[in-house]
Scaffold this active site. Sequence first.
Site, PDB file in Angstrom:
ATOM      1  NE  ARG A  35      -4.109  -1.959   1.809  1.00 17.28           N
ATOM      2  CZ  ARG A  35      -4.853  -2.586   2.698  1.00 17.28           C
ATOM      3  NH1 ARG A  35      -4.568  -2.497   3.975  1.00 17.28           N
ATOM      4  NH2 ARG A  35      -5.896  -3.295   2.317  1.00 17.28           N
ATOM      5  CE  LYS A 198     -21.762 -18.365   5.141  1.00 20.14           C
ATOM      6  NZ  LYS A 198     -22.101 -17.643   6.358  1.00 20.14           N
ATOM      7  N   GLY A 354     -10.524 -10.289  -1.873  1.00 23.10           N
ATOM      8  CA  GLY A 354      -9.463 -10.846  -1.039  1.00 23.10           C
ATOM      9  C   GLY A 354      -8.950 -12.222  -1.421  1.00 23.10           C
ATOM     10  N   GLY A 377     -13.477  -4.665  -0.460  1.00 24.63           N
ATOM     11  CA  GLY A 377     -14.893  -4.314  -0.338  1.00 24.63           C
ATOM     12  C   GLY A 377     -15.316  -3.208  -1.288  1.00 24.63           C
TER      13      GLY A 377
HETATM   14  P1  AMP Z   1     -15.308 -15.604   0.057  1.00 20.78           P
HETATM   15  O1  AMP Z   1     -14.634 -14.812   1.135  1.00 20.78           O
HETATM   16  O2  AMP Z   1     -16.783 -15.635   0.131  1.00 20.78           O
HETATM   17  O3  AMP Z   1     -14.786 -15.268  -1.314  1.00 20.78           O
HETATM   18  O4  AMP Z   1     -14.919 -17.124   0.357  1.00 20.78           O
HETATM   19  C1  AMP Z   1     -13.615 -17.606   0.259  1.00 20.78           C
HETATM   20  C2  AMP Z   1     -13.527 -18.882   1.047  1.00 20.78           C
HETATM   21  O5  AMP Z   1     -14.431 -19.825   0.507  1.00 20.78           O
HETATM   22  C3  AMP Z   1     -12.162 -19.523   0.996  1.00 20.78           C
HETATM   23  O6  AMP Z   1     -11.585 -19.459   2.265  1.00 20.78           O
HETATM   24  C4  AMP Z   1     -12.462 -20.963   0.596  1.00 20.78           C
HETATM   25  O7  AMP Z   1     -11.778 -21.904   1.383  1.00 20.78           O
HETATM   26  C5  AMP Z   1     -13.955 -21.099   0.843  1.00 20.78           C
HETATM   27  N1  AMP Z   1     -14.558 -22.132   0.001  1.00 20.78           N
HETATM   28  C6  AMP Z   1     -14.408 -22.304  -1.330  1.00 20.78           C
HETATM   29  N2  AMP Z   1     -15.066 -23.387  -1.755  1.00 20.78           N
HETATM   30  C7  AMP Z   1     -15.659 -23.924  -0.673  1.00 20.78           C
HETATM   31  C8  AMP Z   1     -16.461 -25.099  -0.475  1.00 20.78           C
HETATM   32  N3  AMP Z   1     -16.802 -25.886  -1.497  1.00 20.78           N
HETATM   33  N4  AMP Z   1     -16.896 -25.342   0.762  1.00 20.78           N
HETATM   34  C9  AMP Z   1     -16.567 -24.540   1.799  1.00 20.78           C
HETATM   35  N5  AMP Z   1     -15.802 -23.434   1.672  1.00 20.78           N
HETATM   36  C10 AMP Z   1     -15.341 -23.127   0.448  1.00 20.78           C
END
Ligand code: AMP
Length: 396
Positions: A35, A198, A354, A377
């Site tokens: 940064r 999610k 991220g 974000g």
């Molecule tokens: P996000 O912050 O929503 O982009 O989520 C990223 C996280 O999703 C990472 O730490 C991954 O380990 C997790 N992730 C990816 N695929 C899966 C899965 N099939 N089941 C559970 N967690 C997952």
Amino acid sequence: MKNIDTFDFTNKKVIIRVDFNVPLNDNFEITDDTRIKAAIPTIKKVLSSGGSVILMSHLGRPKNGPENKFSLQHLIPELSKQIGVDVQFANNCIGEQAVEKAANLKAGDVLLLENLRFYKEETKGDEAFAEKLSKLADVYINDAFGTAHRAHASTAIIANFFPENKMFGYVMSNELININKVIKEGKKPITAILGGAKVSGKIEIINNLIDKVDNIIIGGGMMFTFIKALGGNIGNSLVEDDLLDTAKSAMEKAEENNVCFHIPTDAVIADKFDNNASTKFCNSYEIPDGYMGLDIGPETGQAFKDLIEASETILWNGPMGVFEMDSFAQGTIEVAHAIADATKKGAFSLIGGGDSVAAINKFNLQNEVSYVSTGGGAMLEFIEGKTLPGVAAVEK
Ligand code: AMP
């Protein structure tokens, strides 16, 4: 709107909102200076054009006023080295010392103000506080894209006190230019790859992209909400049951807009959330109870690779599986390499958010894609179609 490249900074005092929220170790040494490095071109531009610079930033999340571990003073040696100027420091971002030191600045000088978040007024977007900051300078530059989605005193409110003399720095304008290369000016076919844990974190992005892209690739934990919505058996995979209808209507909306939704057809399934779990490949619509899907399977990996390599514009946010564990990293590795290959052939690729940034760095492909957004974000909200207060305040 004024432009940093054409503005005459001669003898002007320029207050720059930078993002110096850098990680420090126990000895208060900077462990990642990305940064700081990013802010240098804007600072040097002002200095080389005859101005002086007042830098303001937050660092960490101080709760109740000043705390040594959150003091920006720790950044002075590195900052002085990178700018090539002995950086002065005001131990309070407003008040006597800041006013006096700012008043005495000569062309070529740099003053760093103490952490803005030692005052609650900063995050509250307090107008009187913003006005005090504004009084220190003649010109305002916002170069902190990472906080552009916040209407804080230093990121948005302060701009009102510089009706004429406000502009973006290079970090900010590069982020906006590169994100717009996808969402406003993307060459077709445009493919958005969305993964991560999610649906809830990504649904607004999906909905906003539906009328802008040709393909939406879904991976990661969120694919199972889509698969369940389509009637598949997902075993013990991650799911958001309250979003089944939302997932369904996103797919319907995509169909109405002739956007292809690509849901994985196979998955790597495991009997527990563990790198040493017993794993196998499985049709992603027929996952047995007791198993959870933790990555996309090889058939899906190949299909996604073909799609990505046939795209002219690519946006990637979120891993395809639990890439932090080697057993479930393959899908994310394949997608990352396919993006790098497509880029080599002339496609424009933007990586943001991220975990996809962490993934692309982990696989050492960060220099083989067109642009890696540092926005987090702010970048996600921009892609969701939201107005970023830090952008709007300067553009108005
Ligand atoms: P996000 O912050 O929503 O982009 O989520 C990223 C996280 O999703 C990472 O730490 C991954 O380990 C997790 N992730 C990816 N695929 C899966 C899965 N099939 N089941 C559970 N967690 C997952």
